[in-house]
Design a protein around this motif. Sequence first.
Motif, PDB file in Angstrom:
ATOM      1  N   GLY A 213       1.055  -1.172   0.226  1.00 32.72           N
ATOM      2  CA  GLY A 213       0.087   0.048   0.210  1.00 32.72           C
ATOM      3  C   GLY A 213       1.036   1.320   0.179  1.00 32.72           C
ATOM      4  N   ASP A 214       2.063   0.854   0.630  1.00 31.82           N
ATOM      5  CA  ASP A 214       2.412   2.492   0.300  1.00 31.82           C
ATOM      6  C   ASP A 214       3.206   2.770  -0.937  1.00 31.82           C
ATOM      7  OD1 ASP A 214       4.942   4.415   2.472  1.00 31.82           O
ATOM      8  OD2 ASP A 214       6.519   2.794   0.714  1.00 31.82           O
ATOM      9  N   TYR A 215       2.773   1.854  -1.734  1.00 32.34           N
ATOM     10  CA  TYR A 215       3.225   2.555  -3.570  1.00 32.34           C
ATOM     11  C   TYR A 215       2.403   3.842  -3.384  1.00 32.34           C
ATOM     12  CZ  TYR A 215       3.206   2.434  -8.336  1.00 32.34           C
ATOM     13  OH  TYR A 215       2.878   2.562  -9.580  1.00 32.34           O
ATOM     14  N   LEU A 216       0.989   3.690  -3.246  1.00 29.64           N
ATOM     15  CA  LEU A 216       0.053   4.372  -3.745  1.00 29.64           C
ATOM     16  C   LEU A 216       0.344   5.513  -2.639  1.00 29.64           C
ATOM     17  CD1 LEU A 216      -3.482   1.944  -3.658  1.00 29.64           C
ATOM     18  CD2 LEU A 216      -2.010   2.378  -5.766  1.00 29.64           C
ATOM     19  N   THR A 217       0.415   5.297  -1.931  1.00 32.82           N
ATOM     20  CA  THR A 217       0.393   6.416  -0.321  1.00 32.82           C
ATOM     21  C   THR A 217       1.168   7.397  -1.226  1.00 32.82           C
ATOM     22  OG1 THR A 217       0.201   4.816   1.273  1.00 32.82           O
ATOM     23  CG2 THR A 217       1.167   7.249   1.790  1.00 32.82           C
ATOM     24  N   ARG A 218       2.609   6.515  -1.440  1.00 30.50           N
ATOM     25  CA  ARG A 218       3.344   7.973  -2.188  1.00 30.50           C
ATOM     26  C   ARG A 218       2.896   8.841  -3.108  1.00 30.50           C
ATOM     27  NH1 ARG A 218       7.684   5.016  -4.292  1.00 30.50           N
ATOM     28  NH2 ARG A 218       6.598   2.921  -3.218  1.00 30.50           N
ATOM     29  N   TYR A 225      -2.353  13.257  -6.107  1.00 32.13           N
ATOM     30  CA  TYR A 225      -3.629  12.348  -6.682  1.00 32.13           C
ATOM     31  C   TYR A 225      -4.527  13.061  -5.810  1.00 32.13           C
ATOM     32  CZ  TYR A 225      -1.678  10.152 -10.519  1.00 32.13           C
ATOM     33  OH  TYR A 225      -0.637  10.129 -11.935  1.00 32.13           O
ATOM     34  N   GLU A 226      -5.830  12.977  -6.165  1.00 27.63           N
ATOM     35  CA  GLU A 226      -6.588  13.365  -4.410  1.00 27.63           C
ATOM     36  C   GLU A 226      -7.162  11.808  -3.749  1.00 27.63           C
ATOM     37  OE1 GLU A 226      -9.073  15.637  -2.349  1.00 27.63           O
ATOM     38  OE2 GLU A 226      -8.195  16.356  -4.415  1.00 27.63           O
ATOM     39  N   ALA A 241      -6.896   4.398  -1.266  1.00 28.07           N
ATOM     40  CA  ALA A 241      -5.072   5.433  -0.671  1.00 28.07           C
ATOM     41  C   ALA A 241      -5.611   5.531   0.370  1.00 28.07           C
ATOM     42  CB  ALA A 241      -4.693   5.766  -1.761  1.00 28.07           C
ATOM     43  N   TYR A 242      -6.950   6.645   0.628  1.00 26.21           N
ATOM     44  CA  TYR A 242      -7.610   7.864   1.492  1.00 26.21           C
ATOM     45  C   TYR A 242      -8.697   6.155   2.408  1.00 26.21           C
ATOM     46  CZ  TYR A 242      -5.430  11.647   0.531  1.00 26.21           C
ATOM     47  OH  TYR A 242      -4.632  12.548   0.486  1.00 26.21           O
ATOM     48  N   LYS A 243      -8.978   5.064   2.052  1.00 23.47           N
ATOM     49  CA  LYS A 243      -9.645   4.270   2.771  1.00 23.47           C
ATOM     50  C   LYS A 243     -11.024   4.717   2.537  1.00 23.47           C
ATOM     51  CE  LYS A 243      -5.630   2.814   3.891  1.00 23.47           C
ATOM     52  NZ  LYS A 243      -4.239   3.411   2.825  1.00 23.47           N
ATOM     53  N   VAL A 309      -7.395  -2.527 -12.046  1.00 25.15           N
ATOM     54  CA  VAL A 309      -7.821  -0.959 -12.900  1.00 25.15           C
ATOM     55  C   VAL A 309      -7.197  -0.371 -12.169  1.00 25.15           C
ATOM     56  CG1 VAL A 309      -9.292   0.496 -13.999  1.00 25.15           C
ATOM     57  CG2 VAL A 309      -9.823  -1.625 -14.964  1.00 25.15           C
ATOM     58  N   LEU A 310      -6.263   0.733 -12.359  1.00 25.95           N
ATOM     59  CA  LEU A 310      -5.624   1.881 -11.616  1.00 25.95           C
ATOM     60  C   LEU A 310      -7.335   3.276 -11.680  1.00 25.95           C
ATOM     61  CD1 LEU A 310      -3.662   2.542  -9.791  1.00 25.95           C
ATOM     62  CD2 LEU A 310      -2.631   3.192 -10.951  1.00 25.95           C
ATOM     63  N   ALA A 311      -8.017   3.772 -10.782  1.00 20.82           N
ATOM     64  CA  ALA A 311      -8.518   4.545 -11.161  1.00 20.82           C
ATOM     65  C   ALA A 311      -7.491   6.018 -10.204  1.00 20.82           C
ATOM     66  CB  ALA A 311      -9.562   4.540 -11.025  1.00 20.82           C
ATOM     67  N   ALA A 312      -7.178   7.367 -11.093  1.00 17.18           N
ATOM     68  CA  ALA A 312      -6.251   8.462 -10.274  1.00 17.18           C
ATOM     69  C   ALA A 312      -8.001   9.870 -10.083  1.00 17.18           C
ATOM     70  CB  ALA A 312      -5.382   9.063 -10.352  1.00 17.18           C
ATOM     71  N   GLN A 313      -7.628  10.105  -8.889  1.00 20.72           N
ATOM     72  CA  GLN A 313      -8.873  11.289  -8.899  1.00 20.72           C
ATOM     73  C   GLN A 313      -8.275  12.621  -8.774  1.00 20.72           C
ATOM     74  OE1 GLN A 313     -11.108  11.376  -5.490  1.00 20.72           O
ATOM     75  NE2 GLN A 313     -12.592  12.634  -5.327  1.00 20.72           N
ATOM     76  N   ILE A 314      -8.154  12.805 -10.106  1.00 18.65           N
ATOM     77  CA  ILE A 314      -7.745  14.737  -9.907  1.00 18.65           C
ATOM     78  C   ILE A 314      -8.334  15.410  -8.922  1.00 18.65           C
ATOM     79  CG2 ILE A 314      -7.252  15.808 -11.948  1.00 18.65           C
ATOM     80  CD1 ILE A 314      -6.504  13.133 -12.012  1.00 18.65           C
ATOM     81  N   PRO A 315      -7.156  16.120  -8.765  1.00 21.58           N
ATOM     82  CA  PRO A 315      -7.753  17.433  -7.623  1.00 21.58           C
ATOM     83  C   PRO A 315      -7.890  18.705  -8.901  1.00 21.58           C
ATOM     84  CG  PRO A 315      -5.863  16.488  -7.070  1.00 21.58           C
ATOM     85  CD  PRO A 315      -6.061  16.306  -8.494  1.00 21.58           C
ATOM     86  N   LEU A 316      -9.775  19.114  -7.582  1.00 16.68           N
ATOM     87  CA  LEU A 316     -10.130  20.585  -8.343  1.00 16.68           C
ATOM     88  C   LEU A 316      -8.866  21.154  -8.897  1.00 16.68           C
ATOM     89  CD1 LEU A 316     -13.531  20.826  -6.297  1.00 16.68           C
ATOM     90  CD2 LEU A 316     -13.803  20.571  -9.101  1.00 16.68           C
ATOM     91  N   ASP A 317      -7.824  21.275  -8.272  1.00 14.81           N
ATOM     92  CA  ASP A 317      -7.068  22.353  -8.199  1.00 14.81           C
ATOM     93  C   ASP A 317      -5.767  22.289  -9.208  1.00 14.81           C
ATOM     94  OD1 ASP A 317      -7.590  24.000  -5.731  1.00 14.81           O
ATOM     95  OD2 ASP A 317      -6.102  22.912  -4.685  1.00 14.81           O
ATOM     96  N   THR A 318      -6.083  21.079  -9.869  1.00 19.28           N
ATOM     97  CA  THR A 318      -5.129  20.837 -10.671  1.00 19.28           C
ATOM     98  C   THR A 318      -6.325  21.407 -12.536  1.00 19.28           C
ATOM     99  OG1 THR A 318      -4.621  18.327 -10.496  1.00 19.28           O
ATOM    100  CG2 THR A 318      -4.698  19.184 -12.587  1.00 19.28           C
TER     101      THR A 318
END
Length: 736
Positions: A213-218, A225-226, A241-243, A309-318
Motif C-alpha cells: 500500500g505504501d506504493y499508492l501512498t507515495r 492525486y486526490e 489510498a484514503y480508505k 484497474v488503477l483509477a486516479a482522482q484528479i484534484p479540482l486545483d489541477t
Amino acid sequence: MSATTDTGAQHTPITEAERLRAHEIEREAAKSAPQAERRRRRGGLSIQSKLLIMLLSVSLISSVIVGVIGYINGRESLQAAAIDQLTTIRELRVNELEHTLEGVQKGVRLDSRNLSAQTLSRELNAGWDDLQTRELSPEQLAELEAYYADTFNPELEARTGETYSSTAFIPESNAGKWAQYHYTAQFADFDEALATNTAADGTPYSAAAEQYGDYLTRLVSQVGYEDLLVLNLDGDVVYSAYKGVDLGSNLLDGPYEDSSLADAYREVVATNSVNAVKTTDFERWIPSLNIPAMWVVSPIGNDSTITGVLAAQIPLDTINNAMTGDQQWKEQGLGDTGEVYVVGQDHLMRSISRELVEHPDQYAQKAISAGTPPAIADRVVAVNGTVLLQPIDTAPVVEALKGRTGSGISTSYLGDESIAAWTPVEIDGLNWVAVARITTAEAFAPVADFTRTLVLSLLGIVLAVSVLSLLLAQVFTRPIRKLVDAVRRIAGGDLAVQVPIDSRDEIGDLGSAFNDMASSLRIKQDLIDAQQTENRKLMLTLMPEAVAKRYKDGEETISEEHDNVSVVFAELVGFEEYAEGLSGASETSQLNALMRGFDEAAQKAGVEKVRTLRGGYLASSGLIVPRVDNVRRAVDFAREMRLVVQRFNSQNGTELDIRAGVDTGTVTSGLVARTSLAYDLWGDAVSLAYRVRSVTGQPGIYVSQAVRDRMQDSVTFTPAGSVELRGTAQDVWRIE
C-alpha cells in the motif's frame, strides 16, 4: 563587451568671408523692414486678424478630424489588441490544461504498468478472495452502520440536503464489509488513513495492503492525486489510498454503478489492453462528500494480461491552477476583470470563477442579476466553487460547443459586456470549451480617457490659438541679427549661447526653438561626456586599469604575467542531476542564487572573480591587488564556497557539493577575442588548479604541493593522489 574612447570636438573658426556674408544678411534685412511696414499700413485684414482666422480654422478643423479618426481607430485598435491578447492568453491556458491532463494520463498509464502495481494488484486480489470467506460479527456490522449513521451520512446530508440510510453505502460482499469495517470506519482523519495501510487483523489482505500500500501512498503524496483506487476485474474497489467509503463497493452493481467512473472502468476493461486510458468528466462523487471529481483510469497488468484497474482522482486545483495560472490573472495581462474558464457540454463551469475568488460578497448578486437561479448562486458562494454549479449559456459557449473558434463582444455569465475569445478544448474523452473574457469597460477605458483628453485639448487649443493669434503680429525682423550671431557662436563651439526673446511672433518662436536646440545640444554633449565616463568605469569593472588603458589605446594583443597568484577552480557536483527536474526558469534562478553566494564569498575572502560558467567558478587571489596571504585567502574562499552550497542544500533539500582545486604560482592574464571581449587567466597555476580538483572525482577541496607547503601549519591535509603537468608528477592533497 565593447569599449568606448574619448573623442575631442574640433571647432572651425569663423572666416572673414562668413563675417561679410553675415553683414550682407543684416543689410538686406534692414532694407526689407520699411517695405514690411508699408505693407502693414495697407487696407484689408491685418496680419493679426489673418493669423487669428487661419489658426482658429485650421486648428479647429484638424482637431475635430483627428479626434474623430482617432476615436474610431483607437476603439477598433483597442478591440483588436484586446482580442489578440485574449486569444494568446486563452491558448496559453488551454495548452497548459491539455498538457497537464496529458501528463496525468501518461503518468497513470505508466503507474499502472510498473511491477509494483502489478504485484500489488495480484496480492490484493488474492487477499480480497480470502476476505470473501470472512464475515463480520453482528457487533462489527452494527459498528459499521453506526459509522455511516453518526459520521459519514450527516456530513454528506449537510452538503447535499438529501437523506441517506445507514446501509445505503455498505457493500453487499463479505470482503467489502470487512474492508470498510477494518479500514474506512476506523479513521476520522484522512491523513491518518492515507498513512496507515494495515488493519492488523491477521488476514492475507491486510498483509498485502501493509506490504504494497505504501506504493499508492507515495503516489498520492508525491504526484498530488486526490485519491487512488485499485479495482479487480469483478468491479470491486479492493483498495483506496484514503480508505474512503468507495472501498469495498462494486462499480458493476453497487451504489456507484451509474457513475462516470463505472463507465470508464467498463470501457478500459473491455479493451483488455494495458495501453488503454480513459478520462472522465467531472461528476459529483458521494465518497468525496459530493464534491465534483474527475478520474483517469487505466488497466493494471502487462502486455499479456491485465489483473485490475488503477483509477486516479484528479484534484479540482489541477484544473483551476491551469486555467487561472495560479490565480495570477493581472500578472498574465488580464487586468482587473479578465479570466479564462472552461465549460462542459452541459453548460456548467469546469473551473473556478475569478469573481468568486476575488469578490465572493458580490458574486451572488451579479450572477443572479445575469439570470443564475438564486439557489445555485448561493450554493456557489457557500461551497466557494463554481464547478458543476454555475450555468453558462452565453453565445461564446454555444459557439465553442459547436466546434467553432472565434472572438467578439457578448454578455458574460455575470451580465457584463465583455470581449471574449473561445475555442474547443482538445482532451481525449472530454467535451470542454474554453472562454477568455475581459469587460469592455476595462478594455475600452483608454478610449474614454482619450475622448476626454481630446475635448479638453480642443478647448485648450482654441483658447491658446486665440491668445497667440493676437500676439503674433509683432515686429519679427529685430531678432534676426541676434539669431545669426548666435548661430555663429554655436558653430564656434559655444553651446551655452541663448537668444533673448523680445517678440512673440514667428521670429520669437524661432528664437525660442533656437534656445531649445542650444539647450538640447548642451544636454546631449553633457550626456555624451557622462556616458564616456560611465563606459570608462564599466571597463574598469571588467578588467584591470592597466589592461583597460592599453585596450583603449588600440592594442589588440594584451597579456600580463603575474607572480605569486593563487587560483581557485571550482565546479558544482550534482547540479546537472538536480536541474533535470526543473524548468528552464527555475534552473536559472537556482544557479543564480548559488553564483550570488559565491560572489559574496569571494568579496568576503578578498579574492577576485575571473569568470563563471554553468556550474563552474574561476577566481584568483593576488592578481589585481598583490597580497602576501593570497594562498590563505584562496583556501578560505574554497571553504566558504562549500558552506554556501551546504546552506543551499538545507534550504532546497538538495545534495549538491563543490569539487575545487587550488594552486599558486605564475599566471598570465589578458583579453581574449576581439568582437566579444573576455578577460581571462591561463598558465600552469590555472591548469594545475583545474586538474587537481578532479584527481579523485569526489567532492572536496584539493590543493597542489605548493599550496600545501604554505598552509601545512594551519590546515590538515591528506594525500589524494597526483597529476602530471608538463611531464612532471605533481602531488595532490585534500583539505580535511
